[in-house]
Every structure is written in structure tokens, then in C-alpha cells.
Scaffold this motif. Structure first.
Motif, PDB file in Angstrom:
ATOM      1  N   UNK A 685      45.600  36.566  33.488  1.00  0.00           N
ATOM      2  CA  UNK A 685      46.391  37.608  32.831  1.00  0.00           C
ATOM      3  C   UNK A 685      45.539  38.406  31.846  1.00  0.00           C
ATOM      4  N   UNK A 686      44.697  37.713  31.128  1.00  0.00           N
ATOM      5  CA  UNK A 686      43.820  38.382  30.171  1.00  0.00           C
ATOM      6  C   UNK A 686      42.748  39.202  30.893  1.00  0.00           C
ATOM      7  N   UNK A 687      42.196  38.618  31.950  1.00  0.00           N
ATOM      8  CA  UNK A 687      41.136  39.306  32.697  1.00  0.00           C
ATOM      9  C   UNK A 687      41.633  40.634  33.271  1.00  0.00           C
ATOM     10  N   UNK A 688      42.848  40.621  33.821  1.00  0.00           N
ATOM     11  CA  UNK A 688      43.394  41.807  34.472  1.00  0.00           C
ATOM     12  C   UNK A 688      44.103  42.742  33.487  1.00  0.00           C
ATOM     13  N   UNK A 689      44.057  42.388  32.201  1.00  0.00           N
ATOM     14  CA  UNK A 689      44.662  43.198  31.145  1.00  0.00           C
ATOM     15  C   UNK A 689      46.164  43.417  31.364  1.00  0.00           C
ATOM     16  N   UNK A 690      46.794  42.425  31.997  1.00  0.00           N
ATOM     17  CA  UNK A 690      48.261  42.449  32.086  1.00  0.00           C
ATOM     18  C   UNK A 690      48.832  42.168  30.695  1.00  0.00           C
ATOM     19  N   UNK A 691      48.165  41.321  29.958  1.00  0.00           N
ATOM     20  CA  UNK A 691      48.417  41.094  28.530  1.00  0.00           C
ATOM     21  C   UNK A 691      47.142  40.499  27.942  1.00  0.00           C
ATOM     22  N   UNK A 692      47.055  40.524  26.630  1.00  0.00           N
ATOM     23  CA  UNK A 692      45.904  39.910  25.973  1.00  0.00           C
ATOM     24  C   UNK A 692      46.243  38.460  25.657  1.00  0.00           C
ATOM     25  N   UNK A 693      45.455  37.532  26.156  1.00  0.00           N
ATOM     26  CA  UNK A 693      45.659  36.111  25.880  1.00  0.00           C
ATOM     27  C   UNK A 693      44.307  35.509  25.515  1.00  0.00           C
ATOM     28  N   UNK A 694      44.215  34.971  24.320  1.00  0.00           N
ATOM     29  CA  UNK A 694      42.930  34.427  23.862  1.00  0.00           C
ATOM     30  C   UNK A 694      43.121  33.008  23.328  1.00  0.00           C
ATOM     31  N   UNK A 695      42.282  32.086  23.760  1.00  0.00           N
ATOM     32  CA  UNK A 695      42.297  30.714  23.232  1.00  0.00           C
ATOM     33  C   UNK A 695      41.484  30.718  21.933  1.00  0.00           C
ATOM     34  N   UNK A 696      42.173  30.939  20.802  1.00  0.00           N
ATOM     35  CA  UNK A 696      41.489  31.138  19.517  1.00  0.00           C
ATOM     36  C   UNK A 696      40.893  29.841  18.977  1.00  0.00           C
ATOM     37  N   UNK A 697      41.514  28.725  19.315  1.00  0.00           N
ATOM     38  CA  UNK A 697      40.998  27.392  19.013  1.00  0.00           C
ATOM     39  C   UNK A 697      41.340  26.514  20.212  1.00  0.00           C
ATOM     40  N   UNK A 698      40.620  25.406  20.396  1.00  0.00           N
ATOM     41  CA  UNK A 698      40.934  24.569  21.551  1.00  0.00           C
ATOM     42  C   UNK A 698      42.417  24.229  21.638  1.00  0.00           C
ATOM     43  N   UNK A 699      43.049  24.660  22.736  1.00  0.00           N
ATOM     44  CA  UNK A 699      44.460  24.355  22.949  1.00  0.00           C
ATOM     45  C   UNK A 699      45.427  25.261  22.224  1.00  0.00           C
ATOM     46  N   UNK A 700      44.943  26.302  21.524  1.00  0.00           N
ATOM     47  CA  UNK A 700      45.814  27.218  20.781  1.00  0.00           C
ATOM     48  C   UNK A 700      45.595  28.643  21.296  1.00  0.00           C
TER      49      UNK A 700
END
Length: 730
Positions: A685-700
């Protein structure tokens, strides 16, 4: 420094043989099979023995005349009363000592006074200074209660002043006994009394029973004499027995059962006032709550837990940081307003004790982290010049609980008097773990100590400042010889495992059949596994935690005292195992069952699942092969995850843990996405810019939703193509 490892286990092992026995116990005693299994765990392995336990038919009231020297004590007390001699009851400053002083004072009546040493200024036990003061009042007989069995020199000094001493005690005896008129202690090697675990108040209670029998009844009417004393004093004996953590078995079980029943209907003004003050707090200006008959409202149920955690600490507080005589005055009070004043004063003292206790505990923890050598030592020994002597014992309990090791805390506050005065002498108090007899350990180290005494799990000592390092090394030398690594595991053996569906109000009420609870007959504790945390909240100014657990659609409320779920790293939607007792919550006359949590941890299966799924995901991202195609998400899978994120974002939630994401998706009908697949979807989802999703910390994960995203074919994802190519047999 790490706490010792906690191991949970259960006593109940299901097999065909014990299932049949338990079913028979349940049927013949009209109880549930769960309750029957609790009796089976406690050694009542057939219907008849279980019935005897439930009906108290297995309890024997032993003849007080079996106590060694009790006849000598009775004769000397009768002589003193006949000759109008002055008598002093010399007691300890804890609850056991206070109740001991009270019942003997009430029984003897005229010609008697009492003396309890000031814990801070005089320390524990008989002292020559106190005996000298008592002698100046023309006293010719001292009766010790809950103390004196090690006072060899002090009894000799009393004799030199023309004072006879009767010792009544229950602490462990040393090789030499005092040369007193009588030394009454069931632990004497030559004492034939069958039950050795009486509290100090239990011992003097039996002495009173012996006096009543020999003075006012024929020996053939001994049971009648004992019964009359039960009706007068069993409530106070029960309080002292519970507070001193004596085994609630055999004779103690009868004493406590009868005593608690007396407390339910007590007319003692001091106890009524104390229960009232405890329910209102320490403000004497608060008006008492009364019922329709204008009588003070007492707790709905007075049990051993209420005594141990409400009545006992307030009586104990007087001796810890003030004067134990205040507690005796309260129990003897015949004036309602005076009783109320004293009760509120004890509550205020107890509050001050709590503040001091917390302060010392924090200081002790810092010292331990800095000074303790876990490689070479198994017993914690720390001291300070500012610690209040009366509180270090409670803090020692906290230290032992926190670190899982025997501990001794020493106060060098300079408040001792006489030959042990000044900052060069310290008073220590210790607590131990199962398998490490503290008195034996102190005896091994006795050349480094001025004085010591106590029980297997709790003891006190006096020490010179210069000998502390030597003592620390000596007691740890003993510990290294006797304690194994296995001893240092904190083993909690629950009665059995329960499911949420087992936890009914009827079962909680049925626990009353096993009361009174206490040492060696503990409140039944249980384990439940794999329950989901639906809700977690802080209550009581953030000091306690409240949970709602769920499993297979069944929910239950739970409370954990003195622990924040945040510090335990427990979050909503986590799957946990809990160690707990069952309780009945009564709110607005509506009774519901609830769990009282003792310990809580993430379920091992739950942790293993997330670890395995993360391992699979990380292996795929590193380019490793995967056997199968169940890891490849479909277009519908993407739609489900995106829709869930969109809903959460609309309500202001832009950050979630992978655990929360997983459980929110599991709550959607017909959705059964595994975690590794979910993590792949989030990355795509993040790669295709459908939405921004980032793992800011392990598991978060933090995310931002584009509400009008461009239409994108998920098959364009390079991440998805790569993973498909890594899957074997796709």
C-alpha cells in the motif's frame, strides 16, 4: 538486577482416577466439581475427609494442660492474685503482641498493668532497662506474651531484683531457655503439645484456658472451660493469628473460624470504631455511616483477608512508628468517643507509615541496584542512617518480593537506648523465601550479631555497624551452601486452570466453603490462558488497573491492585495468561463475579505466533524461498486492510501496533488474515502510494490516508512480484 524467574504451574492434573474421585466428592458433599478439585488439591482425597474438612469435624481442641510448664504458670499467677502482688504483662509491639496483652489484661483484671517497649527507642523484647523501671513500681511478677524465649540474661536480671518471670512465646527456641518460673512455648523440644503453630496470642489464650480449667472447673469439665474462653476472646486471638501469618490449619483453623464469626457481631467498641474509621479514612470529622437501626455499618463480610489487610495494618502501625499502647487502649476502650478518637489516630499513623514505607523502599531499591553483587551473593543486606526502624521489616518484604531473594534491611537511626545506643548499633529486619530458614542463617552468622530471633521466613537482629560487611559475607556463605538455582525460581502453584465460562457467581460464592483462608489454606488461585484484553484502564489515581477479558464471546471484569498495565507492557487486544483469585463485586446491591489479578503475562502461544510471523516476513524480504502460496495477498485482502485503515483514520487514529491491526482485522467477519500477509499488504500500500504506511518503530505503524487516491493495479507492485517469485508451488 533482574527479578527471579517466575514459573506457573497447577496442582490439578486431570486423569480418569482423580476425575472419578473428585466427582464422588462433589456429589456426596453437594458442591461443584471445581470446588471438589480444590479440596482434592488440599489433601482431602475422598468424600469423607472432604466432609470432615467442610464441617470442621477434623479439628481438635487440644488440652491446654499439655503445654509444658503451664501448671507452674497457673499456680504462680494464682499465688500473685491471692497475695495482691503487682503483675505486669510484657508484650511485643506487633498485632500478635497487642492482642496477647489485651486478652490477658481483660482476663486477669485487677492488680495488672502492661508494658510494651517502644520499638524505636527500646527495640524488641525484654530489656534490663525496662525491667529496672518495672521493678521501681513494686512489681513482683512479669508475664511475657509473644516474646521472652531468648531473654536468658534479662530473666536472670529480673530474678536479681526479686521479680519472677513467666515466659509465654511462640518463636523458635535457642539451645538455652531462660531460667524462669515457667517457659511456655510449643516449640520447646520437651513440650508434648501436639500443635506447634500457635501464634503468641494463641499460646497465652491456651494459658488462660488452663487457668480457667484449674481455677474454676473440675478437669472433667475442661471442654466447658475452654468454650467459655473461646466466647470471650476468640475474635482477638483470630486477629493476632491472621496478622502473624500463622498456618490456618488444625487448631488455628477453629480459632480463626470462630473468631471471624465473633467479629461479624462484635460489640467491642474499639473494633467497631476501627472498622468504621478504616471505611471512612482518617478524618475524625467525617460522620459515620449508620444503618436503619442507628448502628455503625461494618463491612459486608469480615474474613481473613479483611483482617489481614484492613484491621491488622492499622494496629501494627502504632507499634511501628508510634506506641503500641495506643492499639491496646483502643481494644480495651469502654467509651465510644474515645474509641473513635483512637481509631482515627491509628488510621492517621498508618497513613504516615505508608508514606515512610514508600520512601524507604525507593531508597532501598537504589542502594540494591548500586551495591548488590548478584554473582556472589544471594541474600540482600543494605542499611541506612535515616531509615525508620519500625518500617524496615515491611520494606524488606517488598524487597524480597521484587528481587525474589532473602533480604535484610538495617536501620542505624541512633534511636536505640542503653548499651545498644547510638549510631554504632543498627536494628535489622529480614524476610526470606521458601527453602531458606532465616533463623538458621542468622544462627550460622551469630558471631557477627549482637542479638537475633524470629521465624523461618521473618526475623530481626541487632548488629554493630563495623560488623555489617562481615555479616553480609557470612550469611551469604550460608546461602551459597544451602540455596540452589532452582530455589531462586519463584514457583507459583495455582489450584487449577479455569476458562472464562467456568467463572460464575455461584463458583465465587462456593469458595466460602473453604474458609477461613490463610497460611497453609490459601485463597484458591487459578490460571486462565489465551484471553484477549478487550479493555485496559487505570483506576485509583493511576495506581491500579482494570481489565475486561474476552474469550469465545464470554467476557469478565478483572482488577489488578498496585500495578499499572502500562508498566506491564500489556495493551488492548493482547492475548494474555492471568494468575488470579475469584471475587464478588457488589455495586448497588448487584453482585457480579470478577477476577483479582495477581500476575499477568502475554500468552506463550500468542508471542510465538507473532514471532514466527515476523520471522517469515523478514525472511521473505531478504529474498528467501517460501513453500506455498498462502502468504500472497489477494485484491480482496488489500481492500479489507485499506478499508479498516480508512475507518480508523476517520476517527482520528493514525497510529497502531501490528497487534492492534491484526486484532481489528480479525474482528471483521470472515477475515482471517495472518500477520505476515498483513505486513506485506501494508508495505505494498505504501509502495503504490495508495496510502502512506510507515513502520516508525518495530511493530508500530503510522499511516496517512489519501481519500481520493489514483486507481492503481496492485499487480504493478515490485514487492508483490518479488514475493510471488519466492513462493514455491504457487
Amino acid at each position: 538486577m533482574n527479578n527471579r524467574k517466575t514459573i506457573w504451574s497447577t496442582k490439578y492434573v486431570r486423569d480418569e482416577i482423580n476425575e472419578k474421585i473428585i466427582s464422588e466428592i462433589a456429589q456426596k458433599n453437594n458442591i461443584s466439581e471445581i470446588c471438589a478439585s480444590l479440596l482434592y488439591n488440599r489433601g482431602y482425597t475422598d468424600a469423607d475427609s472432604a466432609a470432615k474438612f467442610l464441617n470442621f469435624d477434623d479439628v481438635v481442641m487440644y488440652s491446654p494442660l499439655l503445654l509444658k510448664d503451664v501448671d507452674k504458670a497457673v499456680e504462680r499467677i494464682r499465688q500473685a492474685l491471692d497475695n495482691n502482688e503487682r503483675i505486669v504483662i510484657y508484650g511485643d509491639y506487633d498485632v500478635d503482641g497487642v492482642t496477647s496483652v489485651t486478652i490477658l489484661y481483660l482476663y486477669i483484671g485487677a492488680q495488672v498493668s502492661y508494658y510494651i517497649p517502644n520499638r524505636i527507642e527500646e527495640g524488641y523484647g525484654l530489656s534490663n532497662d525496662a525491667i529496672k523501671l518495672i521493678s521501681s513500681y513494686g512489681v513482683s511478677l512479669i508475664i511475657t506474651v509473644d516474646t521472652g524465649v531468648t531473654a536468658v540474661e534479662e530473666v536472670e536480671y529480673a530474678a536479681s531484683l526479686g521479680i519472677d518471670v513467666i515466659v509465654t512465646d511462640h518463636h523458635e527456641c535457642q539451645e538455652t531457655l531462660p531460667d524462669a518460673v515457667a517457659v511456655i512455648n510449643p516449640h520447646r523440644s520437651d513440650c508434648q503439645y501436639p500443635f506447634k503453630s500457635l501464634a503468641g496470642v494463641g499460646v497465652i489464650f491456651k494459658v488462660i484456658c488452663a487457668f480457667e480449667t484449674l481455677a474454676f472447673y473440675d478437669k472433667t469439665r475442661e471442654a466447658e472451660a475452654i468454650k467459655s474462653i473461646y466466647y470471650r476472646f476468640a475474635d482477638l486471638v483470630a486477629i493476632g493469628t491472621i496478622a502473624d501469618v500463622m498456618p490456618i490449619v488444625d487448631e488455628n483453623r477453629m480459632i480463626v473460624k470462630f473468631g471471624l464469626a465473633m467479629l461479624e457481631r462484635t460489640q467491642r467498641l474499639g473494633l467497631l470504631a476501627l472498622m468504621e474509621a478504616a471505611s471512612l479514612g482518617s478524618n475524625p470529622n467525617v460522620r459515620p455511616v449508620v444503618d436503619s437501626r442507628n448502628k455503625t455499618v461494618k463491612p459486608r463480610k469480615i474474613n481473613s483477608t479483611y483482617v489481614g489487610f484492613t484491621i491488622a495494618p492499622r494496629i501494627n502501625a502504632a507499634g511501628r512508628i508510634s506506641s503500641a499502647s495506643l492499639a491496646v487502649e483502643l481494644l480495651l476502650s469502654q467509651d465510644e468517643s474515645e474509641a473513635r478518637r483512637l481509631a482515627h489516630e491509628l488510621c492517621e499513623i498508618n497513613y504516615k507509615r505508608q508514606i515512610e514505607e514508600n520512601k524507604i523502599a525507593e531508597e532501598a531499591y537504589k542502594k540494591i541496584e548500586k551495591e548488590f553483587d548478584p554473582k556472589n551473593h544471594k541474600v540482600i543486606v543494605v542499611g541506612d542512617d535515616e531509615w525508620l526502624q519500625g518500617v524496615v521489616g515491611i520494606v524488606s518484604s517488598k524487597v524480597t518480593e521484587k528481587y525474589g531473594l532473602p533480604s535484610i534491611l538495617i536501620s542505624f537511626d541512633g534511636s536505640s537506648v542503653g548499651e545498644q545506643s547510638g549510631l554504632d548499633f543498627g536494628k535489622g529486619s529480614g524476610r526470606s523465601i521458601r527453602g531458606f530458614n532465616l533463623v538458621e542463617a542468622l544462627s550460622y552468622s551469630k558471631e557477627t550479631l549482637v542479638k537475633f530471633g524470629g521465624h523461618e521466613l521473618a526475623a530481626g537482629l541487632t548488629i554493630r555497624r563495623k560488623d555489617v560487611d562481615l555479616f553480609r559475607n557470612k550469611i551469604n556463605e550460608y546461602a551459597n551452601k544451602t540455596l540452589t538455582e532452582e530455589d531462586l525460581y519463584y514457583k507459583i502453584e495455582a489450584d487449577r486452570e479455569l476458562s472464562l465460562s467456568d467463572m460464575t457467581l455461584n463458583l465465587a460464592k462456593e469458595m466460602a466453603h473453604l474458609e477461613p483462608f490463610g497460611n497453609m489454606n490459601p485463597v484458591p488461585n487459578f490460571i486462565t490462558k489465551g484471553v484477549r484484553v478487550m479493555q485496559a484502564n487505570l483506576i485509583g489515581s493511576g495506581n491500579h488497573s482494570k481489565f475486561i477479558f474476552e474469550y469465545n464471546g464470554k467476557t469478565i471484569n478483572a482488577v489488578m491492585f498496585n500495578k499499572s498495565y502500562l508498566n506491564l507492557n500489556i495493551k488492548e487486544n493482547d492475548v494474555v495468561d492471568a494468575l488470579f483469585t475469584l471475587d464478588i463485586n457488589n455495586f448497588n446491591n448487584n453482585e457480579t463475579v470478577q477476577m483479582i489479578i495477581q500476575d499477568i503475562k502475554h500468552s506463550e502461544d500468542y508471542l510465538s505466533y507473532f514471532k514466527n510471523e515476523n520471522d517469515i516476513y523478514q525472511a521473505l524480504r531478504k529474498g528467501e524461498k517460501y513453500d506455498g502460496d498462502d502468504i500472497i495477498p489477494s485484491r480482496d485482502d488489500f481492500a479489507i486492510v485499506y478499508s479498516m485503515l480508512r475507518r480508523e483514520f476517520r476517527i482520528g487514529n493514525d497510529m497502531m501496533t501490528e497487534v492492534e491491526i491484526y486484532h481489528k482485522l480479525q474482528s471483521i467477519k470472515d477475515c482471517n488474515l495472518r500477520l505476515a500477509k498483513i505486513k506485506i499488504i501494508l508495505e505494498v500500500l505504501n509502495e503504490l502510494k495508495i496510502c502512506t504506511v510507515e513502520e516508525v518503530n518495530p511493530g508500530i505503524y503510522q499511516y496517512d490516508i489519501y481519500f481520493n487516491p489514483e486507481k492503481t493495479n496492485i499487480e504493478k507492485s515490485s514487492i508483490l512480484k518479488k514475493i510471488k517469485n519466492q513462493c514455491i508451488n504457487k
